[in-house]
Design a protein around this motif. Structure first.
Motif, PDB file in Angstrom:
ATOM      1  N   GLN A 195      44.917  49.787  36.057  1.00 49.53           N
ATOM      2  CA  GLN A 195      45.029  49.956  37.483  1.00 49.53           C
ATOM      3  C   GLN A 195      45.914  48.649  37.808  1.00 49.53           C
ATOM      4  O   GLN A 195      46.438  48.564  39.087  1.00 49.53           O
ATOM      5  CB  GLN A 195      43.764  49.947  38.191  1.00 49.53           C
ATOM      6  CG  GLN A 195      42.951  51.159  37.881  1.00 49.53           C
ATOM      7  CD  GLN A 195      43.476  52.321  38.343  1.00 49.53           C
ATOM      8  OE1 GLN A 195      44.093  52.357  39.166  1.00 49.53           O
ATOM      9  NE2 GLN A 195      43.310  53.466  37.518  1.00 49.53           N
TER      10      GLN A 195
ATOM     11  N   SER B  74      48.764  48.833  41.028  1.00 48.58           N
ATOM     12  CA  SER B  74      48.498  48.295  42.023  1.00 48.58           C
ATOM     13  C   SER B  74      49.384  47.106  42.527  1.00 48.58           C
ATOM     14  O   SER B  74      49.985  46.888  43.937  1.00 48.58           O
ATOM     15  CB  SER B  74      46.893  48.014  42.279  1.00 48.58           C
ATOM     16  OG  SER B  74      46.798  47.239  41.497  1.00 48.58           O
TER      17      SER B  74
ATOM     18  N   ASN C 159      49.891  58.826  34.291  1.00 51.50           N
ATOM     19  CA  ASN C 159      48.764  58.949  35.274  1.00 51.50           C
ATOM     20  C   ASN C 159      47.485  59.002  34.442  1.00 51.50           C
ATOM     21  O   ASN C 159      46.407  58.753  35.294  1.00 51.50           O
ATOM     22  CB  ASN C 159      48.993  60.209  35.878  1.00 51.50           C
ATOM     23  CG  ASN C 159      50.068  60.399  36.948  1.00 51.50           C
ATOM     24  OD1 ASN C 159      50.197  59.527  37.616  1.00 51.50           O
ATOM     25  ND2 ASN C 159      50.748  61.354  37.031  1.00 51.50           N
TER      26      ASN C 159
ATOM     27  N   GLU D 113      62.401  57.189  33.754  1.00 48.08           N
ATOM     28  CA  GLU D 113      61.274  57.971  34.019  1.00 48.08           C
ATOM     29  C   GLU D 113      60.950  58.776  32.885  1.00 48.08           C
ATOM     30  O   GLU D 113      59.779  59.395  32.855  1.00 48.08           O
ATOM     31  CB  GLU D 113      61.191  58.510  35.421  1.00 48.08           C
ATOM     32  CG  GLU D 113      62.047  59.727  35.600  1.00 48.08           C
ATOM     33  CD  GLU D 113      63.609  59.491  35.762  1.00 48.08           C
ATOM     34  OE1 GLU D 113      64.342  60.394  35.914  1.00 48.08           O
ATOM     35  OE2 GLU D 113      63.795  58.132  35.926  1.00 48.08           O
TER      36      GLU D 113
ATOM     37  N   ASN E 288      54.802  62.482  35.959  1.00 48.89           N
ATOM     38  CA  ASN E 288      53.401  62.002  35.676  1.00 48.89           C
ATOM     39  C   ASN E 288      53.112  60.478  35.450  1.00 48.89           C
ATOM     40  O   ASN E 288      52.562  60.071  34.677  1.00 48.89           O
ATOM     41  CB  ASN E 288      52.878  62.918  34.484  1.00 48.89           C
ATOM     42  CG  ASN E 288      52.623  64.469  34.785  1.00 48.89           C
ATOM     43  OD1 ASN E 288      52.394  64.947  35.870  1.00 48.89           O
ATOM     44  ND2 ASN E 288      53.510  65.098  33.697  1.00 48.89           N
TER      45      ASN E 288
ATOM     46  N   GLY F 233      59.513  57.378  45.210  1.00 51.53           N
ATOM     47  CA  GLY F 233      58.301  57.612  44.090  1.00 51.53           C
ATOM     48  C   GLY F 233      58.295  59.037  43.577  1.00 51.53           C
ATOM     49  O   GLY F 233      57.449  59.451  42.719  1.00 51.53           O
TER      50      GLY F 233
ATOM     51  N   ALA G  54      55.573  51.204  36.062  1.00 48.07           N
ATOM     52  CA  ALA G  54      54.781  52.466  36.187  1.00 48.07           C
ATOM     53  C   ALA G  54      54.317  53.117  34.760  1.00 48.07           C
ATOM     54  O   ALA G  54      54.954  52.761  33.861  1.00 48.07           O
ATOM     55  CB  ALA G  54      55.774  53.618  36.862  1.00 48.07           C
TER      56      ALA G  54
ATOM     57  N   LYS H 113      56.523  60.719  40.075  1.00 48.95           N
ATOM     58  CA  LYS H 113      55.410  61.762  40.251  1.00 48.95           C
ATOM     59  C   LYS H 113      55.727  62.798  39.599  1.00 48.95           C
ATOM     60  O   LYS H 113      54.774  63.530  38.921  1.00 48.95           O
ATOM     61  CB  LYS H 113      55.085  62.040  41.730  1.00 48.95           C
ATOM     62  CG  LYS H 113      54.476  60.760  42.549  1.00 48.95           C
ATOM     63  CD  LYS H 113      54.378  61.313  43.864  1.00 48.95           C
ATOM     64  CE  LYS H 113      53.872  60.311  44.806  1.00 48.95           C
ATOM     65  NZ  LYS H 113      53.665  60.606  46.368  1.00 48.95           N
TER      66      LYS H 113
ATOM     67  N   ARG I  48      52.667  56.736  37.678  1.00 53.14           N
ATOM     68  CA  ARG I  48      52.233  55.998  38.872  1.00 53.14           C
ATOM     69  C   ARG I  48      52.448  54.463  38.753  1.00 53.14           C
ATOM     70  O   ARG I  48      52.666  54.000  37.738  1.00 53.14           O
ATOM     71  CB  ARG I  48      50.683  56.335  39.123  1.00 53.14           C
ATOM     72  CG  ARG I  48      49.953  56.002  38.088  1.00 53.14           C
ATOM     73  CD  ARG I  48      48.293  56.197  38.236  1.00 53.14           C
ATOM     74  NE  ARG I  48      47.529  55.951  37.104  1.00 53.14           N
ATOM     75  CZ  ARG I  48      47.196  54.669  36.889  1.00 53.14           C
ATOM     76  NH1 ARG I  48      47.367  53.573  37.885  1.00 53.14           N
ATOM     77  NH2 ARG I  48      46.596  54.328  35.688  1.00 53.14           N
TER      78      ARG I  48
END
Length: 226
Positions: free
Chosen positions: A61, A143, A55, A113, A138, A131, A52, A135, A140
């Motif tokens: 990505q 992929s 954001n 986190e 902040n 998740g 992760a 979140k 993510r």
């Protein structure tokens, strides 16, 4: 008993069987797998170990992007990207398999986190189910950043004789149990499993459940009165 300790006790032979996470077994060396067998994957405790990033890292990505910016980051900051994690072995294997080498691991003692927010790391790898916590901080998941799909599993030591394993299989095939929305197990099913296991398999009383599922003192009381 903590889920990590269950793996350790299985490895040193203190207990014969226990329920813990697949992620915790895989985090350890291959020697552990020589002494511990995965008997069954259970229908609860589903989670994924993920990579992760913040954001606002719009240029990252996927892992290929992470590899690219890791070189830029080192050149600009004269140090490597810091990755906070409780899973250094799984993280290192995954990063190297994706060609990412310009990083350094930061051992997390809890609340992984929060490390990017406090400036203790640039990104993290952590176990997540919904998740939501990511979140809220902040973060993510990139992929292709899924390192491992995990769940609760029934583990046994390899020293258990085959006839005992047959009994274990019959018991778990016969009785199904799940965790509901509020994580409450149908305890009468679990107690029936334990009672039948001790009566039929003749093992010493060293079957341990995580405290979050059934407190050990309650379990001990019920077994003594079985």
């Amino acid at each position: 008993m903590h889920a990590r300790e269950i793996i350790e006790r299985l490895n040193d032979g203190t207990i014969d069987m226990g329920i813990s996470g697949l992620d915790l077994l895989n985090e350890n060396s291959d020697d552990y797998k020589k002494r511990i067998s995965l008997n069954k994957k259970l229908d609860f405790g589903f989670a994924t170990l993920v990579v992760a990033v913040p954001n606002d890292w719009l240029d990252v990505q996927n892992m290929a992007d992470l590899e690219e910016i890791s070189f830029e980051f080192r050149e600009k900051n004269n140090r490597r990207l810091r990755v906070a994690t409780k899973y250094p072995n799984l993280t290192e294997k995954f990063f190297l398999s994706r060609g990412v080498s310009e990083y350094q691991l930061v051992s997390s003692l809890g609340a992984t986190e929060s490390y990017p927010f406090t400036g203790s790391s640039e990104l993290i790898t952590d176990i997540t189910s919904s998740g939501t916590t990511l979140k809220e901080n902040n973060l993510r998941v990139i992929s292709d950043g899924q390192i491992l799909e995990s769940s609760a599993c029934l583990f046994t030591t390899n020293k258990i004789k085959k006839f005992k394993m047959k009994i274990i299989d019959e018991i778990f095939d016969d009785i199904s149990f799940k965790i509901g929305p509020e994580k409450n197990i149908r305890k009468e099913y679990l107690y029936r499993i334990i009672k039948r296991f001790y009566k039929l398999a003749g093992l010493e009383k060293n079957f341990i459940f995580k405290n979050l599922i059934i407190p050990n003192d309650k379990l001990d009381h019920d077994l003594k009165n079985a």
